[in-house]
Structures are given as structure tokens and as C-alpha cells.
Write an enzyme that holds these catalytic residues in place. Structure first.
Site, PDB file in Angstrom:
ATOM      1  N   ASP A   1      13.136   2.343  10.998  1.00  0.00           N
ATOM      2  CA  ASP A   1      13.492   3.775  10.950  1.00  0.00           C
ATOM      3  C   ASP A   1      14.766   3.981  10.135  1.00  0.00           C
ATOM      4  OD1 ASP A   1      14.822   2.444  12.987  1.00  0.00           O
ATOM      5  OD2 ASP A   1      14.695   4.080  14.443  1.00  0.00           O
TER       6      ASP A   1
ATOM      7  N   ASP B   1       3.795  -1.319   3.640  1.00  0.00           N
ATOM      8  CA  ASP B   1       2.900  -0.319   3.053  1.00  0.00           C
ATOM      9  C   ASP B   1       3.624   1.027   2.988  1.00  0.00           C
ATOM     10  OD1 ASP B   1       0.449   0.902   2.187  1.00  0.00           O
ATOM     11  OD2 ASP B   1       0.250   1.719   4.217  1.00  0.00           O
TER      12      ASP B   1
ATOM     13  N   ASP C   1       5.598   3.192  -0.530  1.00  0.00           N
ATOM     14  CA  ASP C   1       5.260   4.545  -0.991  1.00  0.00           C
ATOM     15  C   ASP C   1       6.534   5.386  -1.074  1.00  0.00           C
ATOM     16  OD1 ASP C   1       2.546   3.937  -1.029  1.00  0.00           O
ATOM     17  OD2 ASP C   1       1.965   5.851  -0.122  1.00  0.00           O
TER      18      ASP C   1
ATOM     19  N   LYS D   1      11.293  -3.887  13.684  1.00  0.00           N
ATOM     20  CA  LYS D   1      11.545  -2.927  14.769  1.00  0.00           C
ATOM     21  C   LYS D   1      11.854  -3.763  16.008  1.00  0.00           C
ATOM     22  CE  LYS D   1      11.670   1.267  16.537  1.00  0.00           C
ATOM     23  NZ  LYS D   1      12.760   2.221  16.235  1.00  0.00           N
TER      24      LYS D   1
ATOM     25  N   TYR E   1      -2.680  -4.967  10.386  1.00  0.00           N
ATOM     26  CA  TYR E   1      -3.830  -4.770   9.500  1.00  0.00           C
ATOM     27  C   TYR E   1      -4.992  -5.694   9.872  1.00  0.00           C
ATOM     28  CZ  TYR E   1      -2.005  -1.668   5.850  1.00  0.00           C
ATOM     29  OH  TYR E   1      -1.555  -0.598   5.147  1.00  0.00           O
TER      30      TYR E   1
HETATM   31  C1  IPM Z   1      -1.837  -0.250  -0.574  1.00  0.00           C
HETATM   32  C2  IPM Z   1      -2.908   0.659  -0.049  1.00  0.00           C
HETATM   33  C3  IPM Z   1      -3.841  -0.130   0.851  1.00  0.00           C
HETATM   34  C4  IPM Z   1      -3.028  -0.674   2.008  1.00  0.00           C
HETATM   35  C5  IPM Z   1      -5.065   0.659   1.363  1.00  0.00           C
HETATM   36  C6  IPM Z   1      -5.879   1.238   0.243  1.00  0.00           C
HETATM   37  C7  IPM Z   1      -5.929  -0.190   2.253  1.00  0.00           C
HETATM   38  O1  IPM Z   1      -2.363   1.746   0.604  1.00  0.00           O
HETATM   39  O2  IPM Z   1      -2.177  -1.224  -1.274  1.00  0.00           O
HETATM   40  O3  IPM Z   1      -0.661  -0.005  -0.329  1.00  0.00           O
HETATM   41  O4  IPM Z   1      -2.842   0.010   3.028  1.00  0.00           O
HETATM   42  O5  IPM Z   1      -2.585  -1.819   1.898  1.00  0.00           O
HETATM   43 MN    MN Z   2      -0.198   1.830   0.482  1.00  0.00          MN
END
Ligand code: IPM
Ligand code: MN
Length: 363
Positions: free
Chosen positions: A224, A248, A252, A192, A141
Site C-alpha cells: 500500500d 501486476d 500498471d 504485505k 495466480y
Molecule cells: C500482464 C497481464 C496479465 C497478468 C493478464 C492478461 C493475465 O495483465 O501481463 O500484466 O495479469 O499477468
Molecule cells: Mn497486468
């Protein structure tokens, strides 16, 4: 007690869910006799529209002067042009970096009443209670160079840099073990290492840190495989620790164990202390700005409201108040109230304001 909280509503559904959490915080202040001074600042796309930059100095100064920051979401199609020189996301990333918020705590606790909302079978989900600890100010990042140019063949090419130094790994690993020691005493480190040099340093460094925590079990998984194990044996995990990008992605995925991203809170903490001697954190739901439903008043406010609870606990030291919010959310879910993202077919779908009202009533 008195505390200063900076609100960063941001874009899309950000302002709606932030307003919901603000109401809850006001209710807590009234009920427990506190004074929360809350001021709103621009970040992300709205900040670009208003000031030309995604993280105006005024916003940064307000956050630095606050005891804690509560953020909604940033981004949206309006600012998505790949050729744009400024992007809403730079506001969020800049703030994480500027405030030194290297540790992102993302708890994953499927609510018993919402097991049916997850695509996973209830039998697999049962007992799941994990904390994903994401490194937040390093890795791909932030690594330099990160750029696009025309190469020797006259073709466009782009690159990003994945770099981790030892101290960055040590501090997040330590925190993982400290947290695990207070929980079920297990750390799963995700990397990884079969391909990436930076992952081999990650693994070696985590192993060194582990030596100081003989009572905490350490397991390694490749990213993975981890995405698979997260679905096949979610209840086996206690604390998962991983680098920025993997964290990240996997959070999700993990959010679907709770039925919806809308339910998941997070805390970003660093070493800086606030005026109360606690970490000056930034708190935000893990969901994005959801432009498809923005302005409709139907977004699930639970992730942001639970983020406000984390704010009270970690940055203001108010654990009873945090618990009161968590219990109120539990109660409302137990009563069967649902926003659209977690409702089953035929169930009544509450809007953001109605859901918030129920939670405040339960308080
Ligand atoms: C998160 C979001 C952010 C990230 C984006 C909006 C930059 O997806 O907080 O998980 O990638 O960290
Ligand atoms: Mn995110």
C-alpha cells in the site's frame, strides 16, 4: 547468426503491434546480417475460437522449440463471460508456467521527451529509471485450490490460494540482487508482511538472500505504501522485487510514469536455455489487448518494439542490435513523432504503421 522466434500475436491490438515488431526484427536481420526464422502461432481468444483451447499443444511445442517468444496480447470482451470454462488469459498463464518463466523484468524509464505525457510533474519524474522484477509463476495466480462452490449456507463462494515456497522466493530475490549489483545497487522488496503470512516468509527469505550481497542496499515497503512512494519519489527506486499479483498491479501504475502503457516492454525469463545457450524468454508489452482500439491501426507499437529489443539482448545475446532499436525509438520520439496515446493536444497522431515506419527509417 540464425535464431528461431515464435510470434504469438493473440487478440485485440496484439496482431497489429506484433506485426510492427516483426518488421523491425526483419530490418535488424537485414542490417546486421542475421537470419531470424519467425513463425506465428495462436494463443488466447483466437486460439479458443480456432481450436477450443487457449494454449494449443502446437503453440506450446513451437515455443519450446524456439529461441525466444514474442507475444502481443490476449483477451477481449468476446471471451469475458464469467461462466466460461476456458479463458484467453489461461493461455498466457499456462505458457509462463510451462516454460518456467518465473522472472518478469519490467523496466520503467520515462523518456525525456515524454515527461509531459505523464500525469506526474516533470520535477518529480526527473531521474526515474527503475526495473520492476515481478515473480511470474507463483503466488495467488497459481495457488491451489482456486475454485467456486456452494457453501454450507447454500450460498456461492469462491477462493484463491496465495502460496509461496522458499525456493520460489530465493530465485527471484537472487536475480533482483544480481541485477541491482549491475545498476544503482538498491533493491526495494514489496510485500504485505503486516497482514499476510506468505509475505512474512517473503521478507524473511529476501533478508537471508541479501546477506550474500553486502554491496546492495535493501529496503522494504508494504504494497500500500509502495503505490504511494512510486508517485511521490519514483527516482529513488532502482530494482523493485515483488510477488506476482503486486507486481501486476504496480507495473500498471508505474507505466503512467512513462506517459502510457503503450511504451512499456517486458521480458519473462526462466532457467531453461535455448539453442544459443541463452535464456529462452518470452517478451511482451505490458499493455493488454485494448479492444476499444483494436483493428483501427492506431495502437502504440513502442512497447512491443522495445520488447523485441529485450528479446535480442537477453535471448539472442545481440546487445548492439538491441541498442540500435532503443536508439531508433529515442530518435523518433526526439523528432516529435507520437501515437495517439502519447500525443499532446494539437500534435499530429501517427498510426501504428506510420510510427513503425519512422522507427525503421531511424534504424
Ligand atoms: C500482464 C497481464 C496479465 C497478468 C493478464 C492478461 C493475465 O495483465 O501481463 O500484466 O495479469 O499477468
Ligand atoms: Mn497486468
Amino acid at each position: 547468426m540464425k535464431a528461431k522466434i515464435t510470434l504469438l500475436p493473440g487478440d485485440g491490438i496484439g496482431p497489429e503491434v506484433t506485426a510492427a515488431a516483426q518488421e523491425v526484427l526483419e530490418k535488424i536481420a537485414e542490417k546486421f546480417g542475421h537470419e531470424f526464422e519467425m513463425d506465428s502461432q495462436h494463443i488466447g481468444g483466437i486460439a479458443i475460437d480456432e481450436t477450443g483451447v487457449p494454449l494449443p499443444n502446437e503453440t506450446l511445442d513451437a515455443c519450446r522449440g524456439a529461441d525466444a517468444v514474442l507475444l502481443g496480447a490476449v483477451g477481449g470482451p468476446k471471451w469475458d463471460d464469467p461462466n466460461a470454462s476456458v479463458r484467453p488469459e489461461q493461455g498466457l498463464l499456462g505458457l509462463r508456467k510451462e516454460l518456467g518463466l518465473f522472472a518478469n523484468l519490467r523496466p520503467v524509464q520515462p523518456h525525456p521527451q515524454l515527461m509531459g505525457a505523464s500525469p506526474l510533474k516533470e520535477s518529480r519524474l526527473a531521474g526515474t529509471d527503475m526495473l520492476i522484477l515481478r515473480e511470474l509463476t507463483g503466488g495467488i495466480y497459481f495457488g491451489q485450490p482456486s475454485e467456486k462452490h456452494v457453501n454450507a449456507n447454500g450460498e456461492e463462494e469462491a477462493l484463491d490460494t496465495l502460496i509461496y515456497s522458499e525456493h520460489e522466493i530465493v530465485r527471484i530475490a537472487k536475480l533482483a540482487f544480481e541485477i541491482a549489483a549491475e545498476r544503482r545497487k538498491k533493491v526495494t522488496s514489496i510485500d504485505k508482511a503486516n497482514v499476510l503470512e506468505s509475505s512474512r516468509l517473503w521478507r524473511k527469505t529476501v533478508t537471508k538472500v541479501a546477506a550474500d550481497y553486502p554491496n546492495v542496499e535493501l529496503e522494504y515497503l508494504l504494497i500500500d505504501a509502495a503505490t504511494m512512494h512510486l508517485l511521490s519519489r519514483p527516482s529513488d527506486f532502482d530494482v523493485m522485487v515483488t510477488m506476482n499479483l503486486f507486481g501486476d498491479i504496480i507495473t500498471d501504475e508505474a507505466s503512467m510514469l512513462t506517459g502510457s502503457m503503450g511504451n512499456m516492454p517486458s521480458a519473462a525469463l526462466g532457467e531453461d536455455l535455448n539453442s544459443l545457450g541463452k535464456p529462452r524468454g518470452m517478451y511482451e508489452p505490458i499493455h493488454g489487448s485494448a479492444p476499444d482500439i483494436a483493428g483501427k491501426g492506431i495502437a502504440n507499437p513502442i512497447g512491443t518494439i522495445l520488447s523485441a529489443a529485450m528479446l535480442l539482448r537477453h535471448s539472442l545475446g545481440l546487445s548492439s542490435e538491441a541498442e540500435a532499436i532503443e536508439k531508433a525509438v529515442d530518435a523518433v520520439l526526439n523528432q516529435g513523432h507520437r501515437t495517439g496515446d502519447i500525443a499532446k493536444e494539437g500534435e499530429i497522431r501517427l498510426g501504428t504503421a506510420e510510427m513503425t515506419e519512422k522507427i525503421i527509417q531511424a534504424l
